[in-house]
Scaffold this motif. Structure first.
Motif, PDB file in Angstrom:
ATOM      1  N   ILE A   7     -76.601  -1.286 -23.778  1.00 18.96           N
ATOM      2  CA  ILE A   7     -76.729  -1.739 -22.619  1.00 18.96           C
ATOM      3  C   ILE A   7     -76.501  -0.611 -21.573  1.00 18.96           C
ATOM      4  O   ILE A   7     -75.329  -0.042 -21.786  1.00 18.96           O
ATOM      5  CB  ILE A   7     -76.046  -2.888 -22.177  1.00 18.96           C
ATOM      6  N   TYR A  99     -91.881  -8.451 -23.900  1.00 19.43           N
ATOM      7  CA  TYR A  99     -90.842  -7.558 -24.605  1.00 19.43           C
ATOM      8  C   TYR A  99     -91.518  -7.581 -26.050  1.00 19.43           C
ATOM      9  O   TYR A  99     -91.352  -6.389 -26.546  1.00 19.43           O
ATOM     10  CB  TYR A  99     -89.745  -8.531 -24.747  1.00 19.43           C
ATOM     11  N   CYS A 118     -84.900  -5.012 -16.660  1.00 24.42           N
ATOM     12  CA  CYS A 118     -84.742  -6.547 -16.485  1.00 24.42           C
ATOM     13  C   CYS A 118     -85.945  -7.126 -15.959  1.00 24.42           C
ATOM     14  O   CYS A 118     -86.173  -7.206 -14.617  1.00 24.42           O
ATOM     15  CB  CYS A 118     -83.299  -6.649 -15.551  1.00 24.42           C
ATOM     16  N   CYS A 132     -82.650 -12.980 -18.916  1.00 24.46           N
ATOM     17  CA  CYS A 132     -81.846 -12.096 -19.925  1.00 24.46           C
ATOM     18  C   CYS A 132     -82.073 -12.652 -21.181  1.00 24.46           C
ATOM     19  O   CYS A 132     -81.849 -11.861 -22.142  1.00 24.46           O
ATOM     20  CB  CYS A 132     -80.377 -11.843 -19.518  1.00 24.46           C
ATOM     21  N   ALA A 135     -85.171 -12.228 -22.790  1.00 23.08           N
ATOM     22  CA  ALA A 135     -85.328 -10.679 -23.152  1.00 23.08           C
ATOM     23  C   ALA A 135     -84.669 -10.446 -24.477  1.00 23.08           C
ATOM     24  O   ALA A 135     -85.201 -10.005 -25.406  1.00 23.08           O
ATOM     25  CB  ALA A 135     -84.558 -10.004 -21.967  1.00 23.08           C
ATOM     26  N   PHE A 154     -81.187  -1.910 -23.091  1.00 29.36           N
ATOM     27  CA  PHE A 154     -81.397  -2.828 -21.772  1.00 29.36           C
ATOM     28  C   PHE A 154     -80.858  -1.955 -20.810  1.00 29.36           C
ATOM     29  O   PHE A 154     -79.747  -2.051 -20.543  1.00 29.36           O
ATOM     30  CB  PHE A 154     -80.930  -4.075 -21.930  1.00 29.36           C
ATOM     31  N   CYS A 156     -80.129  -1.484 -17.132  1.00 21.93           N
ATOM     32  CA  CYS A 156     -79.876  -2.430 -15.887  1.00 21.93           C
ATOM     33  C   CYS A 156     -79.445  -1.694 -14.671  1.00 21.93           C
ATOM     34  O   CYS A 156     -78.922  -0.618 -14.703  1.00 21.93           O
ATOM     35  CB  CYS A 156     -78.335  -3.539 -16.140  1.00 21.93           C
ATOM     36  N   TYR A 165     -76.100  -9.111 -20.069  1.00 22.97           N
ATOM     37  CA  TYR A 165     -76.770  -8.663 -21.338  1.00 22.97           C
ATOM     38  C   TYR A 165     -75.558  -8.422 -22.279  1.00 22.97           C
ATOM     39  O   TYR A 165     -75.742  -8.951 -23.403  1.00 22.97           O
ATOM     40  CB  TYR A 165     -77.385  -7.383 -21.303  1.00 22.97           C
TER      41      TYR A 165
END
Length: 170
Positions: A7, A99, A118, A132, A135, A154, A156, A165
């Protein structure tokens, strides 16, 4: 957090990876803020390239070069709009499909690293926590058939999104 997930709070167009994912309009014409940032960083060749490409159905993905981006490629996918009419289950399946099809495409191309924004949480108005969860679940499922994809970020735009996340992956 299960590997290969990371993340990051960053601008996706600055990441040097095999591919970044773009939230595209189905016809691949210029879109909202994320698409605009990617197109600006990639340069005018991206728009010239996408102008001749076939439209996407919601949940599908397609590939272009990264042009002037640090990322070698861009995977464009077309998330559905949350607030528009239509069956909720079909919209959820289409967002998950964004995704899953992006990871499948990355696997087919031999990409080891990729980053997702996102998807759907900006102009398409998906509730952030709900999007989220979709995902994370979709990526976990898709990665079972994509052993070559070793790093999924991911990416953000805000720390608030990153917290969602982190919670979903803990």
């Amino acid at each position: 957090m299960a590997a290969p997930f990371e993340i990051m709070v960053a601008r996706i167009e600055t990441l040097a990876l095999d591919a970044i994912v773009n939230s595209a309009k189905p016809d691949l014409s210029p879109n909202g803020a994320l698409d605009a940032a990617i197109r600006q960083a990639a340069g005018p060749s991206l728009t010239a390239h996408t102008n001749g490409m076939p439209a996407l159905d919601p949940g599908e993905a397609t590939l272009t070069p990264g042009f002037n981006l640090p990322a070698r490629h861009i995977i464009h996918t077309a998330p559905p709009e949350w607030a528009e009419g239509g069956e909720e289950g079909a919209k959820i399946a289409a967002l998950a499909g964004c995704y899953m099809s992006a990871i499948k495409l990355a696997q087919l191309q031999g990409f080891a690293s990729m980053a997702f924004p996102c998807l759907g949480t900006g102009r398409l108005k998906w509730p952030r926590g709900f999007a989220c969860a979709i995902a994370v679940a979709a990526c976990e499922q898709a990665l079972t058939e994509a052993p070559g994809v070793k790093r999924v970020i991911f990416c953000c735009f805000t720390e608030d999104d990153a917290r969602l996340y982190r919670a979903a992956l803990s």
